[in-house]
Enzyme design. Structure first.
Site, PDB file in Angstrom:
ATOM      1  N   ASP A  53      -3.622   0.060  -0.380  1.00 24.00           N
ATOM      2  CA  ASP A  53      -4.875  -0.229  -1.072  1.00 24.00           C
ATOM      3  C   ASP A  53      -5.348  -1.656  -0.771  1.00 24.00           C
ATOM      4  O   ASP A  53      -4.551  -2.603  -0.803  1.00 24.00           O
ATOM      5  CB  ASP A  53      -4.633  -0.069  -2.584  1.00 24.00           C
ATOM      6  CG  ASP A  53      -5.918  -0.112  -3.387  1.00 24.00           C
ATOM      7  OD1 ASP A  53      -6.777   0.749  -3.174  1.00 24.00           O
ATOM      8  OD2 ASP A  53      -6.047  -1.031  -4.229  1.00 24.00           O
ATOM      9  N   GLU A  58      -6.069   0.401   4.082  1.00 21.03           N
ATOM     10  CA  GLU A  58      -7.482   0.451   3.690  1.00 21.03           C
ATOM     11  C   GLU A  58      -8.078  -0.894   4.064  1.00 21.03           C
ATOM     12  O   GLU A  58      -7.900  -1.885   3.357  1.00 21.03           O
ATOM     13  CB  GLU A  58      -7.621   0.691   2.180  1.00 21.03           C
ATOM     14  CG  GLU A  58      -9.082   0.883   1.784  1.00 21.03           C
ATOM     15  CD  GLU A  58      -9.399   0.533   0.334  1.00 21.03           C
ATOM     16  OE1 GLU A  58     -10.433   0.992  -0.160  1.00 21.03           O
ATOM     17  OE2 GLU A  58      -8.624  -0.213  -0.303  1.00 21.03           O
TER      18      GLU A  58
HETATM   19  C1  NOJ Z   1      -9.630   0.811  -3.298  1.00 21.57           C
HETATM   20  C2  NOJ Z   1      -9.386   2.111  -3.971  1.00 21.57           C
HETATM   21  O1  NOJ Z   1      -9.613   3.147  -3.057  1.00 21.57           O
HETATM   22  C3  NOJ Z   1     -10.309   2.139  -5.164  1.00 21.57           C
HETATM   23  O2  NOJ Z   1     -10.363   3.407  -5.737  1.00 21.57           O
HETATM   24  C4  NOJ Z   1      -9.849   1.093  -6.130  1.00 21.57           C
HETATM   25  O3  NOJ Z   1     -10.728   1.035  -7.214  1.00 21.57           O
HETATM   26  C5  NOJ Z   1      -9.809  -0.275  -5.463  1.00 21.57           C
HETATM   27  N1  NOJ Z   1      -9.201  -0.238  -4.179  1.00 21.57           N
HETATM   28  C6  NOJ Z   1      -9.046  -1.260  -6.299  1.00 21.57           C
HETATM   29  O4  NOJ Z   1      -7.684  -0.930  -6.306  1.00 21.57           O
END
Ligand code: NOJ
Ligand code: MG
Length: 557
Positions: free
Chosen positions: A210, A275
């Protein structure tokens, strides 16, 4: 298991948002036993792996991306035994499993943050988070001007047990309940290496990371000169905002080298997918250097939308930059943070509403074409059913912190998280045992359920199944070279070659019928719409494909 150690180089990975996938106990919230009960569906769909969004113990202020304990399971979603069963049962079906790790921040209910609140400023517990003294009279001004991705300011007061501000502030790039960790702290590094090992030891095949581009903040935490157009919030992916002192700092790469070393001690080696919202393909490929992450999400392609020129540029840049680091590209069109691509790609009608029929037509074509690109592909639960974004959720039902922090103006994320329909005519459409679902489902989803689409010719589910089946068996799809074929404006055509036979993949983004060169042949492997016809002109036999349609053709080299 199938695919060997390189499985991730060409895998189709299915994203499960567990609270919205399948609910075994009727509490309206999807859970791990529910997911296990649907693994046969995923095997039949033909995916190579699943990535499951977080199911750790969490107050669920941000759908589980606010983790209170990285080594336990939220009781609403299941137990550790359930996770062990999930891993075993997925593996028994040749499906790999990726978990989701959240290293940028913890929940404010994590024991570390509680310890911070219970101890004196400057004590070791404070150094695990990004905490600074405020400025100005009474230290009432935050340490800098950074904003939260979820709107409003990015800092909140550290408060005493009775609620008094202390003059110190903690950083939260997301919700106030998600304090950012301090990645200059050795204990933070050690803890995350241990968490990785904890789950690798249990048998998971890897992690999606993440906010992988956000962990390190520029030294000195300088103010950011927000672009003037950005009146409210720093979207993670705006070209300008991507240069913010809290995104894509060079220091993050050292962390992933550490993590890679942990993953590589396992047999088979475990893998990572980051990500990484970064401004261009060159910055992205840096995360895929050989001693860092295996793959990252390619959001640049996702953002190209229904636009042939942007798609092509993104494909070329992605492939070129990944080739330099020896990594396979990844492709993704939807996830739990963006508007579902059926709705996103739908053209606007004169009255300002979206034409969802054409949206579906485009989404099917885009998916089919994307599945023919080299590398791996992520699909998000429900897109294989052609689900649209739910745009009319009642305000009271919404849970996205961005919705609440923006005063109801940023409402994009709950609409793609509505529980998916499995069967029947009324909510919860087989999602749970009764009507309950944590976000309400639309009244007209019966025709989009798995049962309604399974076996139904022309359904989106059958299109995905067929495409995945062909992709799995075709040596030219997945990893390997891509050659562009000459094509008209707003048409993309590629040849994927292998000694056993080539595949030509074409997408017609125009709203007119497209005549394909007869040299491409007439062997249609799969098409995204019914509008495919063989035309005979004299001795010439060639295909014509309808508007907003993609096809794969079998071809000889
Ligand atoms: C990216 C995640 O995919 C999202 O859903 C989340 O709110 C944020 N990161 C914060 O963790
Ligand atoms: Mg449940």
């Amino acid at each position: 298991m199938k695919g060997g150690n390189d499985w991730w180089r060409h895998a189709v990975v299915y994203q499960v948002y567990p609270r919205s996938f399948a609910d075994s106990d009727g509490d309206g919230m999807g859970d791990i036993p529910g997911l296990i009960s649907r693994l046969d569906y995923l095997a039949d769909l033909g995916v190579d792996a699943i990535w499951v969004s977080p199911y750790y113990t969490s107050p669920l202020h941000d759908g589980g991306y606010d983790v209170a304990d990285y080594r336990s399971i939220d009781t609403r979603l299941g137990t550790m035994d359930d996770v062990d069963a999930l891993i075993a049962q997925a593996h028994a079906r040749d499906i790999r499993i990726l978990m989701d790790i959240v290293p940028n921040h913890t929940s404010s209910e994590h024991p570390w943050f509680r310890e911070l609140l219970a101890s004196e400023p400057g004590s070791p517990a404070w150094d695990r988070y990004v905490v600074r003294e405020g400025t100005g009279p009474g230290r009432e001004t935050p340490p800098n001007n950074w904003r939260s991705v979820f709107h409003g300011r990015g800092w909140s007061h550290v408060r005493t047990a009775d609620g008094q501000p202390t003059g110190y502030w903690y950083l939260h790039l997301f919700d106030t309940t998600q304090p950012d960790l301090n990645w200059d702290n050795a204990e933070v590094h050690a803890e995350f290496r241990a968490i990785l090992a904890f789950w690798f030891d249990r048998g998971i095949d890897g992690f999606r990371i993440d906010v992988a581009h956000g962990l390190v903040k520029e030294a000195g935490l300088p103010d950011f000169d927000y672009p003037a157009t950005d009146t409210e919030t720093p979207a993670m992916f705006d070209e300008d905002v991507a240069h913010a002192p809290f995104w894509d700092q060079d220091g993050v790469h050292a962390i992933y080298r550490e993590w890679r070393a942990v993953a590589d001690t396992y047999d088979p080696p475990r893998i990572f997918c980051g990500e990484t919202w970064v401004p261009n393909a060159a910055r992205m490929a840096r995360y895929q250097r050989p001693d860092e992450l295996h793959t990252s999400f390619n959001f640049i392609y996702l953002e190209a939308g229904w636009d042939a020129a942007r798609m092509r540029t993104s494909i070329d840049e992605t492939i070129a930059n990944h080739a330099q680091v020896g990594a396979p590209p990844t492709w993704v069109l939807s996830n739990h943070d963006v508007v579902r691509h059926r709705t996103r790609m739908a053209p606007l009608d004169v009255d300002g509403t979206r034409d969802l029929d054409r949206g579906l037509r485009r989404a099917r074509a885009a998916t089919l074409f994307t599945l023919s690109l080299p590398g791996s592909m992520y699909i998000y639960q429900g897109e294989e059913l052609g689900l649209p974004e739910v745009v009319d959720l009642p305000d009271a039902a919404r849970q996205d912190p961005a919705w609440h922090r923006s005063g109801g103006t940023d409402g994009t994320r709950d609409g793609c998280r509505v529980p998916i329909p499995w069967s029947g005519d009324v909510a919860s459409y087989g999602f749970g045992t009764g009507a309950a679902s944590w976000l309400p489902q639309p009244a007209d989803w019966a025709g989009l359920s798995v049962d309604a689409e399974r076996g139904s010719t022309g359904s989106t589910l059958e299109l995905y199944r067929e495409a995945l089946r062909i992709r799995r068996d075709a040596p030219s799809l997945g990893e390997g070279p891509l050659a562009w074929l000459d094509s008209a404006d707003n048409v993309l055509a590629i040849r994927r070659s292998a000694p056993a036979g080539d595949v030509i993949s074409v997408i017609n983004l125009t709203d007119a019928v497209l005549h394909l060169p007869h040299a491409w042949g007439t062997e249609v492997l799969v098409a995204s719409s019914e509008d495919v016809a063989v035309l005979t002109t004299g001795d010439d036999v060639a295909l014509a494909i309808g508007p907003e349609t993609a096809v794969w053709l079998g071809a000889t080299s």
